[in-house]
Design a protein around this motif. Structure first.
Motif: not given
Length: 348
Positions: A80-90, A114-122, A141-148
């Motif tokens: 959750e902390n990693l995803d919060l900081y991704h939001h702050i970077f955004s 990549t951590g939680t993978g949120i940057w890579a998914m975006d 990282q989640p299993s449901l991700v973009p195909p690329n």
């Protein structure tokens, strides 16, 4: 999300800016109120198990693959902390994911740590043309991700084995402080795996809080930076990379290197509404993240008892609620380009 060519709000280019940002303090009512295995089933299962299991210490969960190579926990609180900081970077970048002037349709992209993978998914969603690879020591990282997009459990500090070589259009790293013992070796791998003319971007948060008006003097927040830097020295992996990244990139052979510095308030004390919001989220990130940032390093490398760590963290959290302390951190985004042609070495 803003287009990648939009103008950035608020960065400083160190080549022209003063040492300290001029952030106006909100003097209105309470600022806080706004915010090599054999290919058989047994060995394969054993390898998979060693990667996906976890280690528990001091009530927190850590990665087991290359155990101890990274200092941070990987449990739900840490994610959750990693995803919060991704939001702050955004917020900081006005919705952008990067600053480097990469091609509109990159073909191959790598995200380190990549951590939680949120940057890579975006990024994969934004650039469907790109085959994106994202690596980390933790299988969180989640299993449901973009195909690329492909996640790989890997240590980017080891020798890289990507094939073919020199094939990436863009390599990205964010917040890998305390992860790297040898930055010249890492940057050499980055250069070797980029296409000629391709870009590398490295973004880091300084762990040293700053203050322009003296209000942090004598506070417990002010103790954090020196302790974090000392822990990094003893751990053998620097936490001062935000201050060093530009020089290291230039020394490693990158060209067209640019550095931007953004101030992140710690708390919603600024008058500017964007900085106030960033400060509110950053303070939440500190409150949520402090334990995970400190436990492993302070107990194992500074010799503190866990009770001593918790006392310091309680003192820092008390300071975080003090709106008269106007602390901030510098965040550095530095990018550079692999030369189009290698510089020939003159005969001696």
């Amino acid at each position: 999300m803003a287009e990648q060519g939009d103008t950035q709000p608020g960065p400083r280019d160190d080549s022209t800016a003063a040492d300290e940002p001029a952030i106006q303090v909100d003097s209105g009512s309470d600022a806080d109120s706004t915010y090599g295995w054999d290919d058989d089933s047994n060995s394969t299962q054993s390898l998979y198990s060693s990667i996906t299991k976890h280690v528990y210490e001091n009530g927190r969960r850590y990665h087991s693959y290359r155990q101890g190579a990274y200092w941070g926990p990987n449990d739900e609180i840490a994610q959750e902390n990693l995803d919060l900081y991704h939001h702050i970077f955004s917020m900081m970048l006005g919705g952008r994911l990067y600053l480097a002037p990469i091609p509109l349709n990159p073909q191959r992209v790598l995200d380190l740590g990549t951590g939680t993978g949120i940057w890579a998914m975006d990024f994969a969603d934004l650039h469907p043309s790109a085959a994106v690879i994202a690596t980390d020591l933790s299988p969180i990282q989640p299993s449901l991700v973009p195909p690329n997009l492909e996640f790989q459990i890997d240590d980017f500090c080891e020798q890289w084995t990507f094939s073919p070589p020199a094939s990436f259009d863009f390599i990205h790293a964010r917040c890998i402080y305390g992860c790297v013992a040898d930055y010249p070796a890492l940057y050499a791998e980055v250069l070797a795996n980029l296409k000629p003319g391709a870009w590398f971007e490295h973004a880091e948060i300084s762990v040293v809080p700053r203050c322009a008006d003296g209000s942090m003097d004598g506070s417990n927040i002010g103790k954090w930076g020196p302790l974090a830097l000392e822990a990094g020295v003893k751990f053998g992996k620097s936490f001062g990379i935000a201050e060093d990244v530009e020089g290291l990139m230039r020394a490693s052979g990158f060209v067209n290197v640019r550095k931007h510095v953004f101030p992140w308030p710690i708390g919603p004390w600024p008058k500017d509404p964007v900085l106030k919001s960033i400060g509110a989220y950053n303070r939440l990130g500190w409150q949520q993240g402090l334990e995970g940032w400190a436990l492993f390093l302070f107990t194992k490398y500074l010799g503190w008892r866990i009770e001593e760590v918790q006392v310091l963290l309680a003192q820092i959290r008390k300071d975080l609620r003090n709106s008269s302390i106007h602390a901030y951190q510098n965040v550095v985004v530095c990018y550079g380009q692999k030369p189009e042609k290698e510089t020939p070495i003159s005969p001696s």
